[in-house]
Design a protein around this motif. Structure first.
Motif, PDB file in Angstrom:
ATOM      1  N   ALA A 106       0.910  -1.023  -0.069  1.00  0.00           N
ATOM      2  CA  ALA A 106       0.017  -0.097  -0.040  1.00  0.00           C
ATOM      3  C   ALA A 106       1.073   1.212  -0.253  1.00  0.00           C
ATOM      4  N   LEU A 107       1.296   1.630  -1.177  1.00  0.00           N
ATOM      5  CA  LEU A 107       2.156   2.563  -1.269  1.00  0.00           C
ATOM      6  C   LEU A 107       1.704   3.852  -1.988  1.00  0.00           C
ATOM      7  N   GLY A 108       2.448   5.138  -1.543  1.00  0.00           N
ATOM      8  CA  GLY A 108       1.899   6.195  -2.431  1.00  0.00           C
ATOM      9  C   GLY A 108       0.421   6.427  -2.138  1.00  0.00           C
ATOM     10  N   PHE A 128       3.516  -0.649   3.937  1.00  0.00           N
ATOM     11  CA  PHE A 128       2.872   0.679   3.840  1.00  0.00           C
ATOM     12  C   PHE A 128       4.261   1.659   3.765  1.00  0.00           C
ATOM     13  N   GLY A 129       4.000   2.679   2.725  1.00  0.00           N
ATOM     14  CA  GLY A 129       5.036   3.648   2.736  1.00  0.00           C
ATOM     15  C   GLY A 129       4.477   4.723   1.620  1.00  0.00           C
ATOM     16  N   GLN A 130       5.214   5.962   1.910  1.00  0.00           N
ATOM     17  CA  GLN A 130       5.060   7.013   0.740  1.00  0.00           C
ATOM     18  C   GLN A 130       6.250   7.354   0.194  1.00  0.00           C
ATOM     19  N   PRO A 131       6.449   6.630  -0.960  1.00  0.00           N
ATOM     20  CA  PRO A 131       7.945   6.601  -1.691  1.00  0.00           C
ATOM     21  C   PRO A 131       7.841   7.783  -2.841  1.00  0.00           C
ATOM     22  N   GLU A 132       6.929   8.677  -2.608  1.00  0.00           N
ATOM     23  CA  GLU A 132       6.921   9.846  -3.849  1.00  0.00           C
ATOM     24  C   GLU A 132       8.327  10.489  -3.998  1.00  0.00           C
ATOM     25  N   GLU A 158       9.658  10.912   8.801  1.00  0.00           N
ATOM     26  CA  GLU A 158      10.740   9.933   8.115  1.00  0.00           C
ATOM     27  C   GLU A 158      10.409   9.267   7.021  1.00  0.00           C
ATOM     28  N   MET A 159       8.924   8.945   7.114  1.00  0.00           N
ATOM     29  CA  MET A 159       8.489   8.039   6.060  1.00  0.00           C
ATOM     30  C   MET A 159       8.475   8.972   4.554  1.00  0.00           C
ATOM     31  N   HIS A 160       7.937  10.246   4.633  1.00  0.00           N
ATOM     32  CA  HIS A 160       7.884  10.998   3.354  1.00  0.00           C
ATOM     33  C   HIS A 160       9.211  11.511   3.072  1.00  0.00           C
ATOM     34  N   ARG A 164      10.858   5.049   2.947  1.00  0.00           N
ATOM     35  CA  ARG A 164      11.006   3.777   3.390  1.00  0.00           C
ATOM     36  C   ARG A 164       9.773   3.133   3.906  1.00  0.00           C
ATOM     37  N   PHE A 165       9.482   1.827   3.659  1.00  0.00           N
ATOM     38  CA  PHE A 165       8.329   1.398   3.732  1.00  0.00           C
ATOM     39  C   PHE A 165       8.206   0.871   5.502  1.00  0.00           C
ATOM     40  N   MET A 166       7.014   0.774   5.764  1.00  0.00           N
ATOM     41  CA  MET A 166       6.630   0.028   7.213  1.00  0.00           C
ATOM     42  C   MET A 166       6.030  -1.249   7.113  1.00  0.00           C
TER      43      MET A 166
END
Ligand code: HXC
Length: 258
Positions: A106-108, A128-132, A158-160, A164-166
């Motif tokens: 479940a990314l971006g 989960f991650g926000q790799p944008e 940190e994620m944004h 990195r993914f959680m």
């Protein structure tokens, strides 16, 4: 109605909407987001639907907005069309309860879609991650706002910033997901949870959803006032009388949404 990118099925008052673009790990393109907002609008007025589950595949809930669709767009293309603005507003405005059942990525935009739902049940395989940031952009479907409210500034930042993914454990520990279940049990569990919600009075269900969401929109004193008025108003319903009488008579309540 036949959708190109969704599989929609309603049983026992629960509608399951499965994102279905396996060739692109369910990446959210315009067709998918338009179809999803239309499906949810329809579910909101369909008396047979009392709760909704949105899910993807074993490998991906959704791996983000469709990068191929966005790659050649200009600032003007994005700004003048308010890219995905109308669709995301419509999805988040759904009045009926929505559970996100997340397995795999479940990314971006996929993480952001899960966060637009009322709560997330995660398979032990969820990531989960926000790799944008790796694409030279940032989240655009609410990720900087919703993730920050759910997990706090430090982890969200940190994620944004790192992309990195959680994993599911970390997501549960930090309040992003309500529960983790074994991947094989994900749909069984999410549907059973939705069926439980579907048995309640729709009047109190809507009121509970609206009141909890107020916590993200307003001050504590306004939110408390809103909750109290909403609580009082439910005493104008037959379902309150039925629910309390059933408890005292030691029987199951028969709610009629009145
Ligand atoms: C378009 C995508 C995609 C995406 C995967 N695919 N994610 N296509 N948009 N977001 C496609 C791949 O190109 C590939 O197609 C196929 O799906 C399988 O993906 P692979 O990369 O081969 O799989 P794997 O090696 O297992 O890696 C999985 C993955 C990786 C880690 C999830 O696919 C990945 O990093 N995807 C991008 C994640 C991302 O950056 N998301 C944020 C997008 S921006 P082919 O044809 O080669 O088989 C965003 C902004 C939201 O979401 C705001 C909008 C307003």
């Amino acid at each position: 109605m036949a959708y190109k990118t969704l599989v929609v099925e309603t049983k026992n008052n629960v509608q399951v909407i499965r994102l279905n673009r396996p060739e692109a790990l369910n990446a959210l393109n315009s067709t998918l987001l338009v179809e999803l907002s239309q499906a949810l609008e329809k579910a909101d007025t369909d008396a047979k639907v009392r709760a909704i589950v949105i899910t993807g595949s074993e490998k991906a809930f959704a791996a983000g907005a469709d990068i191929a669709e966005m790659a050649t767009k200009s600032y003007a293309d994005m700004a003048l069309t308010d890219f995905f603005g109308a669709e995301s507003t419509a999805i988040a405005a759904t009045r009926k309860p929505i559970i996100a059942a997340v397995a795999g990525y479940a990314l971006g935009g996929g993480c952001e879609l899960a966060m637009m739902c009322d709560f997330i049940i995660a398979a032990d395989t969820a990531k989960f991650g926000q790799p944008e940031i790796n694409l030279g952009v940032i989240a655009g479907l609410g990720g900087t706002q919703r993730l920050t409210r759910f997990v706090g500034k430090s982890k969200a930042m940190e994620m944004h910033l790192t992309g990195r993914f959680m994993d599911a454990e970390e997501a549960e520990r930090s309040g992003l997901v309500s529960r983790i279940v074994p991947a094989k049990k994900l749909m069984e569990d999410a549907i059973a949870t939705a069926e439980k919600i579907a048995e309640k009075s729709a009047l109190s269900t809507y009121a509970a959803k609206e009141a909890v969401n107020r916590a993200y929109e307003t001050t504590m004193s306004e939110g408390l006032r809103f909750e109290r008025r909403s609580f009082h108003s439910l005493f104008a319903t037959d379902d309150q009388a039925e629910g309390m009488a059933a408890f005292l008579e030691k029987r199951t309540p028969q709610f009629r949404d009145k």
